[in-house]
Scaffold this active site. Sequence first.
Site, mmCIF file in Angstrom:
data_model
loop_
_atom_site.group_PDB
_atom_site.id
_atom_site.type_symbol
_atom_site.label_atom_id
_atom_site.label_comp_id
_atom_site.label_asym_id
_atom_site.label_seq_id
_atom_site.Cartn_x
_atom_site.Cartn_y
_atom_site.Cartn_z
ATOM 1 N N GLY A 128 75.213 -69.724 -22.708
ATOM 2 C CA GLY A 128 76.441 -70.299 -23.255
ATOM 3 C C GLY A 128 77.411 -69.175 -23.558
ATOM 4 O O GLY A 128 77.039 -68.203 -24.226
ATOM 5 N N ALA A 160 78.513 -60.950 -18.056
ATOM 6 C CA ALA A 160 79.264 -59.709 -18.190
ATOM 7 C C ALA A 160 80.585 -59.930 -18.919
ATOM 8 O O ALA A 160 80.996 -59.116 -19.756
ATOM 9 C CB ALA A 160 79.516 -59.096 -16.812
ATOM 10 N N TYR A 219 73.510 -79.749 -16.016
ATOM 11 C CA TYR A 219 73.143 -81.114 -16.419
ATOM 12 C C TYR A 219 73.587 -81.257 -17.873
ATOM 13 O O TYR A 219 72.789 -81.153 -18.803
ATOM 14 C CB TYR A 219 71.641 -81.337 -16.236
ATOM 15 C CG TYR A 219 71.221 -81.164 -14.794
ATOM 16 C CD1 TYR A 219 71.239 -82.241 -13.915
ATOM 17 C CD2 TYR A 219 70.883 -79.913 -14.292
ATOM 18 C CE1 TYR A 219 70.899 -82.073 -12.573
ATOM 19 C CE2 TYR A 219 70.546 -79.732 -12.956
ATOM 20 C CZ TYR A 219 70.563 -80.821 -12.105
ATOM 21 O OH TYR A 219 70.234 -80.646 -10.786
ATOM 22 N N ASP A 235 81.244 -62.218 -21.126
ATOM 23 C CA ASP A 235 80.968 -62.467 -22.541
ATOM 24 C C ASP A 235 80.669 -61.155 -23.258
ATOM 25 O O ASP A 235 81.086 -60.948 -24.399
ATOM 26 C CB ASP A 235 79.788 -63.426 -22.684
ATOM 27 C CG ASP A 235 79.988 -64.701 -21.869
ATOM 28 O OD1 ASP A 235 81.139 -65.169 -21.776
ATOM 29 O OD2 ASP A 235 78.999 -65.214 -21.325
#
Length: 319
Positions: free
Chosen positions: A37, A259, A108, A261
């Site tokens: 995330g 990278a 998903y 983030d």
Amino acid sequence: MNDEIDVLTIGETMVLLNPHESGPMRHVVDFRKRIGGAESNMAVGLARLDHDAAWISRLGSDPHGQYVRDTIRGAGVDTQYVTFDAEAPTGLMFKERRELAESRVYYYRDDSAASRMAPDDLPDEALANARYLHLTGITPALSESCRELVFDATRRAQEHGVTVSLDPNLRFKLWDETMMRETLLSLVEECDVVLPGIEEGAVLLGTDDPERIATEFRALGADEVVVKLGADGAFVASDAVAETVTGYEVERVVDPVGAGDGFAAGYLSGRLEGLDPVRATDRANAVGALATTVTGDIEGLPTRSELAQFTGDQDEQIR
């Protein structure tokens, strides 16, 4: 955690199934469970650099949600404001790795718990105690209520004198490109720091010239713009500077995901410590480079000592 939060961020984190081997998804049978995330990756990156970071989200009341929360909390990030939803699941994603092509990700996440986030999921007390609020372009793509959350967050951040940073982090699978462009350009108007990739600048502004990207985002209202140029480094622009900062070379890129983030974590880390935009960009380049050397979204994010060793500066003052 201290009462004061260096950086508060909000967004969806999913369970990530990372393959043991490269190849088409249809032939891969063994996976390692991890998390993925953008916002939590950034928060973990800050925690590794000894900053107080807090992550807010909504997770499913399921084993996956517990795993996500526990993993992020175990990495040193404040998760006290995370809530669990008994009526919606935690999102999942599968990564596909190719030796001769870019990695692909299969999501998903439709109707996930995080897609039900709304303004009430961001407590005002948390925002009031933060120095920075960090957002990405992923959260407003999840749902209408998430878009309301993001714009409400920027409004309240301004009321509390909190600096707002934005990584556009475009996700074409999540929404219509026209809506994406309109929403994110409106969001830039509410942000102080914008950290786009050069490809994101091309999509949002129609130019791949780093200087023009920075100029146009600054014209919309951003005080600082740092345009990521991949291995070439980044172009940083503010009232005081307009300069390309050289990137760091790594022997082999193992996994490029995460990278950006790491770059955001490095830049905010530098600014939190009083580094000027150029030196903060240099730190961002280093953290982003290190993030590519290990498989996984957060596994390559460096500690302060690892960062100093990589840059060759044992005094932890980025060159």
